[in-house]
Each structure stands twice: as structure tokens, then as C-alpha cells.
Motif scaffolding. Structure first.
Motif, PDB file in Angstrom:
ATOM      1  N   THR A   1       0.791  -1.236   0.000  1.00  0.00           N
ATOM      2  CA  THR A   1       0.000   0.000   0.000  1.00  0.00           C
ATOM      3  C   THR A   1       0.821   1.283   0.000  1.00  0.00           C
ATOM      4  N   VAL A   2       2.046   1.253   0.511  1.00  0.00           N
ATOM      5  CA  VAL A   2       2.803   2.497   0.683  1.00  0.00           C
ATOM      6  C   VAL A   2       4.152   2.452  -0.028  1.00  0.00           C
ATOM      7  N   HIS A   3       4.973   1.467   0.265  1.00  0.00           N
ATOM      8  CA  HIS A   3       6.377   1.498  -0.133  1.00  0.00           C
ATOM      9  C   HIS A   3       6.699   0.812  -1.454  1.00  0.00           C
ATOM     10  N   GLY A   4       5.887  -0.109  -1.896  1.00  0.00           N
ATOM     11  CA  GLY A   4       6.216  -0.897  -3.082  1.00  0.00           C
ATOM     12  C   GLY A   4       6.426  -0.081  -4.341  1.00  0.00           C
TER      13      GLY A   4
ATOM     14  N   GLY B   1      10.031   1.918  -5.286  1.00  0.00           N
ATOM     15  CA  GLY B   1      11.289   1.262  -5.614  1.00  0.00           C
ATOM     16  C   GLY B   1      11.859   0.517  -4.423  1.00  0.00           C
ATOM     17  N   PHE B   2      13.044  -0.030  -4.609  1.00  0.00           N
ATOM     18  CA  PHE B   2      13.651  -0.867  -3.580  1.00  0.00           C
ATOM     19  C   PHE B   2      14.212  -0.065  -2.417  1.00  0.00           C
ATOM     20  N   SER B   3      15.015   0.937  -2.685  1.00  0.00           N
ATOM     21  CA  SER B   3      15.766   1.632  -1.637  1.00  0.00           C
ATOM     22  C   SER B   3      14.863   2.440  -0.719  1.00  0.00           C
TER      23      SER B   3
ATOM     24  N   GLY C   1       9.516   8.790  -0.310  1.00  0.00           N
ATOM     25  CA  GLY C   1       8.411   7.978   0.196  1.00  0.00           C
ATOM     26  C   GLY C   1       8.855   6.655   0.803  1.00  0.00           C
ATOM     27  N   GLY C   2      10.141   6.353   0.731  1.00  0.00           N
ATOM     28  CA  GLY C   2      10.652   5.111   1.305  1.00  0.00           C
ATOM     29  C   GLY C   2      10.334   3.907   0.446  1.00  0.00           C
TER      30      GLY C   2
END
Length: 136
Positions: free
Chosen positions: A94-97, A100-102, A107-108
Motif C-alpha cells: 500500500t505504501v512502499h512498493g 522502488g527498492f531503496s 516515500g521510502g
């Protein structure tokens, strides 16, 4: 040169304890940040901005603080910690995917919650460690 197997094995419960306390501290910081900094109403509003029910924000605060207590005190921590895995994987969805990876990305990214979920699974595999109030 390697340490004798009996010495390494005798340290394993202390390593599990350090991992359990670190995971508990992370949940405590995240739960208290939502409670005291963002406030429950602000957390609920943020969840709503993501298209999630606002009530899920309140539930997340309660869950993070409950997980913190269980991990820090050693209350069936390896089992209770498993509840955190879908919570963290949900943050990737919902938030971080999409960031990106890093985790340094705006937005983390998803590396931090993925590693955190993996660490909870490792704790489940190796056990609660030393100094627990209740263990299985």
C-alpha cells in the motif's frame, strides 16, 4: 580458526534475545510515532488518503504497540511476532512498493519493511531467546 560448536551454540539464545529486543524497539518507535507525533486522528486520516479505512490506522497503532510489548517482554514473542509479517508486507503493497527498492527513495522504498518482515520470520525460526515472561 573457528570457535568450538558448543561456544557458538551457547551464544545463540543471546543473539535471539538481541534480535527480539531490536524488533520490539522498532515496533515501539513506530507505534509511539503514530500515537504521539502523528496522533491517532492524523494516522487515520493518512490511512484514508491511501484509500484504506481510517479505523485501520487506529488498529495499526494498537497492533504495533502490542507487538512491541510482546517482543520486548518475551510474551510468546516468536508467535506474536508472526502477526507483524502481514502488517509489514501490507506496507509494501500500500505504501512502499511503488517507491522502488531503496528506503532512501522518496516515500521510502520496500527494502526496510521487507527486511523487517524477514527478521520476524528468523526470530520465529530461532526462538525467543533468553529472559522471557512466557515462551513456546
Amino acid at each position: 580458526m573457528h570457535a568450538p560448536a558448543h561456544r557458538t551454540a551457547s551464544l545463540a539464545p543471546y543473539g535471539a534475545t538481541a534480535l527480539r529486543w531490536a524488533l520490539g524497539a522498532l515496533f515501539l518507535v513506530h507505534g509511539l510515532t503514530k500515537l504521539l507525533v502523528f496522533t491517532p486522528a492524523g494516522t487515520a486520516a493518512y490511512f484514508q488518503s491511501l484509500g484504506l479505512p481510517g479505523a485501520l490506522g487506529y488498529a495499526t497503532i494498537a497492533l504495533e504497540l502490542t507487538l512491541a510489548a510482546a517482543l520486548l517482554l518475551g510474551l510468546f514473542a516468536r508467535w506474536v511476532g508472526l502477526i507483524g509479517v502481514p502488517l509489514l508486507l501490507g506496507t509494501i503493497d500500500t505504501v512502499h512498493g511503488a517507491n522502488g527498492f531503496s528506503f532512501a527513495n522518496a516515500g521510502g522504498g520496500w527494502e526496510y519493511p521487507a527486511f523487517w518482515a524477514l527478521a520476524l520470520l528468523v526470530l520465529f525460526c530461532i526462538g525467543d531467546g533468553k529472559w522471557t515472561l512466557a515462551s513456546r
